[in-house]
Design a protein around this motif. Structure first.
Motif, PDB file in Angstrom:
ATOM      1  N   GLU A   1       0.862  -1.177   0.000  1.00  6.89           N
ATOM      2  CA  GLU A   1       0.000   0.000   0.000  1.00  6.89           C
ATOM      3  C   GLU A   1       0.905   1.236   0.000  1.00  6.89           C
ATOM      4  O   GLU A   1       1.737   1.419   0.879  1.00  6.89           O
ATOM      5  CB  GLU A   1      -0.867  -0.028   1.253  1.00  6.89           C
ATOM      6  CG  GLU A   1      -1.847   1.111   1.326  1.00  6.89           C
ATOM      7  CD  GLU A   1      -2.788   0.910   2.502  1.00  6.89           C
ATOM      8  OE1 GLU A   1      -3.302  -0.206   2.663  1.00  6.89           O
ATOM      9  OE2 GLU A   1      -2.982   1.857   3.266  1.00  6.89           O
TER      10      GLU A   1
ATOM     11  N   GLU B   1      -7.519   8.884  -5.061  1.00  5.78           N
ATOM     12  CA  GLU B   1      -7.425   7.974  -3.932  1.00  5.78           C
ATOM     13  C   GLU B   1      -6.260   8.358  -3.037  1.00  5.78           C
ATOM     14  O   GLU B   1      -5.216   8.780  -3.531  1.00  5.78           O
ATOM     15  CB  GLU B   1      -7.202   6.550  -4.470  1.00  5.78           C
ATOM     16  CG  GLU B   1      -8.381   5.962  -5.182  1.00  5.78           C
ATOM     17  CD  GLU B   1      -9.504   5.605  -4.202  1.00  5.78           C
ATOM     18  OE1 GLU B   1      -9.188   5.110  -3.102  1.00  5.78           O
ATOM     19  OE2 GLU B   1     -10.677   5.835  -4.547  1.00  5.78           O
TER      20      GLU B   1
ATOM     21  N   ARG C   1      -5.997  -4.367   0.921  1.00  5.08           N
ATOM     22  CA  ARG C   1      -6.877  -3.697  -0.034  1.00  5.08           C
ATOM     23  C   ARG C   1      -8.098  -3.059   0.613  1.00  5.08           C
ATOM     24  O   ARG C   1      -8.707  -2.172   0.029  1.00  5.08           O
ATOM     25  CB  ARG C   1      -7.361  -4.721  -1.065  1.00  5.08           C
ATOM     26  CG  ARG C   1      -6.578  -4.718  -2.334  1.00  5.08           C
ATOM     27  CD  ARG C   1      -7.080  -5.863  -3.199  1.00  5.08           C
ATOM     28  NE  ARG C   1      -5.969  -6.658  -3.656  1.00  5.08           N
ATOM     29  CZ  ARG C   1      -5.156  -6.258  -4.632  1.00  5.08           C
ATOM     30  NH1 ARG C   1      -5.364  -5.112  -5.229  1.00  5.08           N
ATOM     31  NH2 ARG C   1      -4.138  -7.008  -4.985  1.00  5.08           N
TER      32      ARG C   1
ATOM     33  N   LYS D   1     -10.710  -0.907   2.205  1.00  3.73           N
ATOM     34  CA  LYS D   1     -10.754   0.553   2.369  1.00  3.73           C
ATOM     35  C   LYS D   1     -11.462   0.860   3.674  1.00  3.73           C
ATOM     36  O   LYS D   1     -12.667   1.034   3.711  1.00  3.73           O
ATOM     37  CB  LYS D   1     -11.520   1.171   1.207  1.00  3.73           C
ATOM     38  CG  LYS D   1     -10.785   1.065  -0.105  1.00  3.73           C
ATOM     39  CD  LYS D   1     -11.417   1.966  -1.123  1.00  3.73           C
ATOM     40  CE  LYS D   1     -10.645   1.931  -2.422  1.00  3.73           C
ATOM     41  NZ  LYS D   1     -10.693   0.595  -3.058  1.00  3.73           N
TER      42      LYS D   1
ATOM     43  N   PRO E   1      -5.569   3.308   4.885  1.00  3.42           N
ATOM     44  CA  PRO E   1      -5.983   2.103   5.603  1.00  3.42           C
ATOM     45  C   PRO E   1      -4.883   1.525   6.492  1.00  3.42           C
ATOM     46  O   PRO E   1      -5.145   1.180   7.638  1.00  3.42           O
ATOM     47  CB  PRO E   1      -6.340   1.137   4.474  1.00  3.42           C
ATOM     48  CG  PRO E   1      -6.738   2.011   3.347  1.00  3.42           C
ATOM     49  CD  PRO E   1      -5.892   3.224   3.441  1.00  3.42           C
TER      50      PRO E   1
END
Lengths: 376, 509
Positions: free
Chosen positions: A48, A65, A142, A144, A151
């Protein structure tokens, strides 16, 4: 002579300059890493990466994002991560990686495949949380969670504020490394799970027990608490006790705790472990309209509380003894206090441990009824 | 050139004596002064018989003194023929000249020396002697509040350019017969008077002797400011750190003299040097002692911190953002990364450019006339602060770092020069070696500071060598009544009686 010295200095400054320099805007700052076992047996890494432009630009308001997730496969973790260069314009920067999530399948195989690389390379920080996921680690990375936040940082916050319940070990990479080096028979890591994929709900509680870097079993919340009692790591949380007299539940908040474990040789010459727990707590909720005022009347509640704590501790010891795995590391205690006896026991410890008598003594103290004497 | 002049002077000394006629004397003087337009040669007659003349420099003298107290009595005291021929000179000195300070000289050089300082010379026919009458009177700036060391609490007077007024200002602070002013003359052409001031039984004799020797050995054509003296006598001419203190305030000079230092006044300069100097003096101000100790102690710690920040901040920023990103807290790293996203230059270049730009602006604002200075600062604030950021040339965090550096650098004004040089040095080290460079640089600076001496006194005293009992005035300023001793390095000495802590009588409320 002086001139030569000066010349030397100038040469050092101007000809060695900027070795190892990295510009901030050339870095892809990794905050979370998930490692899974791919179907073909390769390592599947999911990272991430934060997008500083979205996060730092507060006035712009929700353009894009906040994070970017990429994944890559390789025979080893290192290869998988290096291959990410094909996907990322910037060099991946692991020094701010907060969480290392290991997928269940990989944990079943060998987490050494992950930890060795992370400990050997200088970039990843060693105080990152090392946790095991129920299911795929990639799903956790992943997910959210939170609103517009990162995250991985949210998970990190979740783990570090876990002391308020003390129901999962806050396992860091460095602690894991220390235990491994000390040849602890079992290691306990925090457990993370995706509760609902749609809502992106994540829960961090309970623990994973590993034996020689392989996942052997999970600990429930209560067992994890028991583990933390023994390790003197309970910083807070609630103990709920059935009220024997009036029915219902009484909840206590743990204010302070001190645990001392030491081995003791019983009268019949058998080795045993004695666990002394001193708890200070306060009433945090009653289910009936009693008025608790006189501190001398508290003693009956104290006994209940002590029993409650004992149950929690007992549960994890039972678990360890059924697993025949000394992940509580009582062996190390014996080695510390009775090195000679330990030498004899060491080889046969796996067999002896399930029979090891453990005495749990809890000394509880309740020091406050809270702000009201009675609430209904 | 000036060496030739010096040689010539020595040769002339032999044929330097005054002649016995006024006209010839005047001729010589006119020639020596090259008929300079500001020289006044006034010829007159005493008692209708004796030719006399008066020589002075216009503008250096008080005209009223010359007219009323010198020329008038000389011209009108004798009726014709009444002259006491035999001792006219004696008579003039004893009975006529209304001046407190007169002296006789008999060489042209002495005359020149005196009139060039603003005195008037009287020459009388038949005498090979001239009378010098003190008549100095030139425009001087009045005693005003010093611009560089303003205080909220404490005396507001500051030194002027006239040395006599300056020494008087000091004398007014210390009414002690042991306060000595020693006069020296430095500068072959400027003949500037330099005064060493000290309290006889406080200042170490060897320090006084050493300073006197060093000043005497100065051989230069001119001294225009005390800065000349400082640079010609200092211990460490190659160190960025000044090892001679200075102040513009008589109370500061008095305070330092009372601690056992000595002061050097230079005519024409409102800045008075103090010798020896300690590093910690940079962090002390006059007001520290006039205010109560608690807040001031906090402020003093701030000054140390400010100095540290001012030399290290840009270097630290460069090191952290281009070498050690792992040391930044994650949210801070993200916001710095966000700000530097899209900036065209590496952090090293950004910091260097902004640092140089700031110094340019500071210098420009300093030398400009005040009205233009304002324009400079507005342009500077807009250019540095806003335009560079909104144009995306540099990031905001960098502007903050530069601004913090600029402000903290002014917390300790006397260390500004050294601080700026160190900042540049640390910046270069950080740009090449990161934090390791800063660490090594810091060690080098510490070693250098510890090696410095100021006129026989360790510069870092009392920190290095450590003197615990002199620490009362280093990091914090302890209450006045605890400062029983003078700083050890300036000689031992008690400076106050026992039990100076205020005591309250029991029945007082």
């Amino acid at each position: 002579m002086k001139q030569r010295l000066l010349l030397g200095l100038l040469l050092i400054i101007f000809f060695t300059g900027c070795y190892d320099r990295r510009e901030l805007d050339d870095l892809a700052i990794v905050v979370g890493l998930g490692v899974d076992l791919a179907d073909d047996g390769d390592i599947l890494a999911t990272v991430e990466i934060v997008n500083p432009q979205v996060l730092g630009n507060k006035s712009a308001g929700g353009g894009g994002e906040p994070v970017w997730v990429i994944e890559s496969k390789g025979q080893t973790l290192f290869e998988a991560i290096r291959r990410m260069i094909h996907q990322s314009p910037n060099k991946l920067f692991f020094s701010h990686n907060q969480i290392i999530v290991i997928g269940e399948e990989l944990a079943n195989k060998d987490i050494f495949l992950v930890t060795d690389f992370l400990l050997r390379v200088e970039e990843p920080r060693e105080d990152a949380y090392l946790i095991v996921a129920e299911g795929k680690a990639g799903d956790i990375i992943r997910a959210k969670i939170g609103i517009g936040s990162v995250p991985a940082l949210a998970i990190e916050k979740m783990i570090s504020s876990n002391w308020a319940t003390s129901q999962a070990p806050m396992s860091q990479l460095i602690a894991f490394a220390k235990q491994t080096v000390a040849k602890a028979p079992g290691v306990v890591l925090g457990r993370i799970a995706l509760r609902s994929e749609k809502e992106a709900e994540i829960s961090f509680n309970g623990a994973a027990v590993l034996k020689r870097n392989k996942l052997v079993d999970w600990l429930t919340e209560t067992e994890a608490r028991g583990y933390l009692w023994i390790k003197d790591q309970v910083k807070g949380g609630t103990v709920v006790v059935k009220d024997t007299k009036y029915g219902g539940n009484i909840s206590y908040e743990i204010a302070r705790e001190k645990t001392v474990c030491r081995p003791k040789i019983l009268q019949n010459g058998q080795m045993s472990i004695e666990i002394d727990i001193a708890v200070t707590s306060r009433f945090a909720g009653l289910t009936d309209s009693r008025e608790i005022e006189n501190p001398t009347a508290w003693s009956e509640y104290v006994l209940d509380l002590e029993e409650g704590v004992k149950r929690e501790v007992r549960s994890v010891i039972d678990k360890a003894q059924t697993l025949q795995l000394d992940f509580l590391d009582f062996g190390a205690l014996i080695k510390q206090y009775y090195p000679q006896i330990w030498q004899k026991k060491e080889s046969n410890w796996d067999k002896e441990f399930p029979m090891l008598p453990v005495a749990i003594k809890v000394k509880a103290q309740i020091n406050s009824v809270g702000m009201v004497k009675r609430s209904r | 050139m000036w060496r030739a002049k010096k040689k010539k002077e020595e040769e002339n000394k032999k044929e330097d004596s005054l002649l016995s006629t006024v006209s010839k004397n005047l001729e010589v003087l006119k020639e020596k002064l090259h008929n300079s337009s500001d020289c006044v040669f006034r010829e007159f007659v005493i008692g209708d018989k004796v030719n006399a003349a008066m020589v002075y420099i216009d503008g250096l003298t008080d005209k009223k003194v010359i007219h009323d107290d010198v020329i008038r009595p000389l011209m009108f005291s004798y009726a014709a023929g009444e002259l006491p021929r035999k001792s006219l000179l004696q008579h003039i000195e004893d009975g006529l000249l209304i001046a407190s300070d007169i002296k006789e000289v008999n060489t042209f050089n002495d005359i020149l020396g005196s009139i060039l300082l603003g005195d008037a010379a009287v020459i009388v026919d038949g005498e090979k002697v001239a009378i010098i009458v003190s008549s100095k009177g030139f425009p001087i700036r009045s005693v005003t509040e010093p611009q560089t060391e303003s205080v909220i609490r404490g005396p507001r007077e500051g030194f002027t350019e006239a040395i006599r007024i300056n020494t008087a200002l000091l004398r007014r602070k210390i009414h002690d017969p042991d306060l000595v002013f020693e006069n020296l003359e430095v500068g072959v052409r400027t003949k500037t008077s330099v005064v060493i001031a000290y309290v006889k039984d406080l200042a170490k004799e060897e320090t006084v002797n050493e300073v006197r020797r060093r000043i005497k050995s100065i051989d230069i054509d001119g001294i225009l400011d005390s800065g000349y003296i400082e640079q010609l006598i200092e211990d460490n001419p190659f160190s960025p750190f000044a090892t001679t203190g200075y102040s513009e305030k008589p109370d500061v000079i008095a305070g330092r003299i009372l601690e056992g230092r000595l002061a050097v006044f230079v005519d024409g300069s409102p800045i008075v040097l103090t010798i020896p100097m300690l590093f910690i003096e940079n962090f002390q101000t006059a007001e520290d002692y006039y205010s109560r100790p608690f807040f001031i102690s906090f402020v003093r710690l701030l000054r140390y911190l400010g100095f540290f920040i001012s030399i290290i901040a840009p270097a630290f920023y460069v090191a952290l953002t281009s070498f050690h990103q792992e040391l930044l807290p994650t949210p801070l790293l993200i916001s710095i990364a966000a700000a530097s996203e899209g900036t065209p230059f590496p952090a090293v270049v950004e910091v260097g450019v902004m640092e140089v730009l700031f110094e340019i602006l500071r210098e420009a604002g300093l030398r400009m006339p005040r009205a233009i200075g304002q324009a400079v600062s507005i342009v500077g604030a807009l250019v540095i602060g806003q335009a560079t950021v909104s144009a995306g040339l540099v990031g905001e965090p960098l502007i903050i770092v530069i601004a913090i550096t600029a402000i903290t650098a002014f917390l300790v004004p006397t260390l500004y020069e050294a601080g700026t040089l160190l900042r540049i040095g640390f910046y270069l080290l950080a740009a090449t070696f990161g934090l390791i460079g800063i660490g090594v640089g810091f060690l080098v600076v510490l070693v250098h500071l510890s090696s410095l001496h100021s006129y026989g006194v360790p510069f870092m005293s009392p920190i290095m060598p450590l003197e615990a009992d002199s620490f009362q005035d280093v990091l914090i300023r302890s209450p006045l009544w605890t400062m029983k001793r003078r700083p050890r390095v300036f000689g031992d000495g008690i400076r106050q009686g026992e039990n100076q802590k205020p005591v309250k009588e029991r029945d007082m409320q």
